[in-house]
Scaffold this motif. Structure first.
Motif, mmCIF file in Angstrom:
data_model
loop_
_atom_site.group_PDB
_atom_site.id
_atom_site.type_symbol
_atom_site.label_atom_id
_atom_site.label_comp_id
_atom_site.label_asym_id
_atom_site.label_seq_id
_atom_site.Cartn_x
_atom_site.Cartn_y
_atom_site.Cartn_z
ATOM 1 N N ILE A 67 -37.557 -0.895 14.663
ATOM 2 C CA ILE A 67 -37.277 -1.118 15.959
ATOM 3 C C ILE A 67 -38.426 -1.978 16.805
ATOM 4 O O ILE A 67 -38.245 -2.680 17.568
ATOM 5 C CB ILE A 67 -36.937 -0.065 16.710
ATOM 6 C CG1 ILE A 67 -36.072 -0.316 18.019
ATOM 7 C CG2 ILE A 67 -37.889 1.087 16.766
ATOM 8 C CD1 ILE A 67 -35.465 0.858 18.495
ATOM 9 N N TRP A 68 -39.498 -1.512 16.534
ATOM 10 C CA TRP A 68 -40.768 -1.947 17.200
ATOM 11 C C TRP A 68 -41.188 -3.306 16.604
ATOM 12 O O TRP A 68 -41.454 -4.335 17.380
ATOM 13 C CB TRP A 68 -42.016 -1.249 17.268
ATOM 14 C CG TRP A 68 -41.632 0.277 17.933
ATOM 15 C CD1 TRP A 68 -41.420 1.392 17.563
ATOM 16 C CD2 TRP A 68 -41.318 0.242 19.412
ATOM 17 N NE1 TRP A 68 -41.107 2.193 18.472
ATOM 18 C CE2 TRP A 68 -41.177 1.579 19.562
ATOM 19 C CE3 TRP A 68 -41.262 -0.708 20.555
ATOM 20 C CZ2 TRP A 68 -40.737 1.946 21.030
ATOM 21 C CZ3 TRP A 68 -40.850 -0.278 21.803
ATOM 22 C CH2 TRP A 68 -40.696 1.106 21.948
ATOM 23 N N GLY A 69 -40.862 -3.480 15.453
ATOM 24 C CA GLY A 69 -41.050 -5.064 14.950
ATOM 25 C C GLY A 69 -39.969 -5.836 15.287
ATOM 26 O O GLY A 69 -40.275 -7.128 15.844
ATOM 27 N N GLU A 70 -38.793 -5.417 15.815
ATOM 28 C CA GLU A 70 -37.877 -6.196 16.090
ATOM 29 C C GLU A 70 -38.002 -6.701 17.590
ATOM 30 O O GLU A 70 -37.838 -7.781 18.133
ATOM 31 C CB GLU A 70 -36.312 -5.421 16.151
ATOM 32 C CG GLU A 70 -35.070 -6.080 16.929
ATOM 33 C CD GLU A 70 -34.164 -5.116 16.906
ATOM 34 O OE1 GLU A 70 -33.594 -4.335 15.727
ATOM 35 O OE2 GLU A 70 -33.052 -5.320 17.781
ATOM 36 N N TYR A 71 -38.427 -5.564 18.233
ATOM 37 C CA TYR A 71 -38.833 -5.854 19.718
ATOM 38 C C TYR A 71 -39.943 -6.822 19.847
ATOM 39 O O TYR A 71 -39.840 -7.797 20.891
ATOM 40 C CB TYR A 71 -39.451 -4.519 20.447
ATOM 41 C CG TYR A 71 -39.698 -4.692 21.880
ATOM 42 C CD1 TYR A 71 -38.648 -5.066 22.832
ATOM 43 C CD2 TYR A 71 -41.023 -4.540 22.362
ATOM 44 C CE1 TYR A 71 -39.129 -5.119 24.188
ATOM 45 C CE2 TYR A 71 -41.372 -4.515 23.547
ATOM 46 C CZ TYR A 71 -40.503 -5.015 24.478
ATOM 47 O OH TYR A 71 -40.950 -5.111 25.715
ATOM 48 N N VAL A 72 -40.981 -6.735 19.046
ATOM 49 C CA VAL A 72 -42.283 -7.855 19.159
ATOM 50 C C VAL A 72 -41.429 -9.174 18.464
ATOM 51 O O VAL A 72 -41.916 -10.155 19.234
ATOM 52 C CB VAL A 72 -43.291 -7.301 18.091
ATOM 53 C CG1 VAL A 72 -44.361 -8.451 18.091
ATOM 54 C CG2 VAL A 72 -44.030 -5.984 18.830
#
Length: 141
Positions: A67-72
């Motif tokens: 999820i955080w990779g997606e957000y970045v």
């Protein structure tokens, strides 16, 4: 989801993001100035559109990362359209009036200019994988 439906949901997310963008700009304009408030409003709007797009627009598709990779990655993609968006806004704010009404008009002009770039990036690159991704929360798919 069909391409037309996806584009319509992307538009809904964009209009919602525009409202968040303009509201944030109006709240921060006096304390941060036209340009500082615009950067903050852009980041706030990009976060709002990410939440909507990941849940509704690109449901059933995956970024293939956590999820955080997606957000970045999403924020990185939005910077492409954001550069166009902020350039249009800045040129208009530099050349014309900086009253709140006109600043909002410049936000609209910039948002329209950046929308095509943002859609192509999210549709063709970020959410290109079929199937659902395991969620780490944040309004999971």
């Amino acid at each position: 989801m069909k391409s037309i439906q996806r584009l319509l949901w992307f538009g809904v997310a964009g209009v919602t993001g525009l409202a968040v963008d303009m509201g944030t700009l109006m709240i921060l304009h006096e304390s941060m100035g036209a340009y500082g408030a615009r950067i903050a409003s852009f980041l706030t709007a990009a976060t709002a559109t990410w939440l909507i797009n990941r849940r509704l627009t690109f449901t059933g598709r995956s970024a293939g990362v956590g999820i955080w990779g997606e957000y970045v990655r999403y924020l990185g993609l939005m910077l492409g359209g954001g550069v166009v968006n902020l350039t249009v806004y800045s040129l208009l704010a530099w050349k014309f009036s900086q009253t709140p009404l006109w600043l909002n008009i410049y936000v609209c002009a910039g948002s329209l200019a950046g929308m095509a770039i943002n859609y192509l990036g999210t549709n063709q690159w970020l959410y290109r994988h079929k199937g659902s991704q395991e969620s780490d929360s944040i309004f999971s798919r």
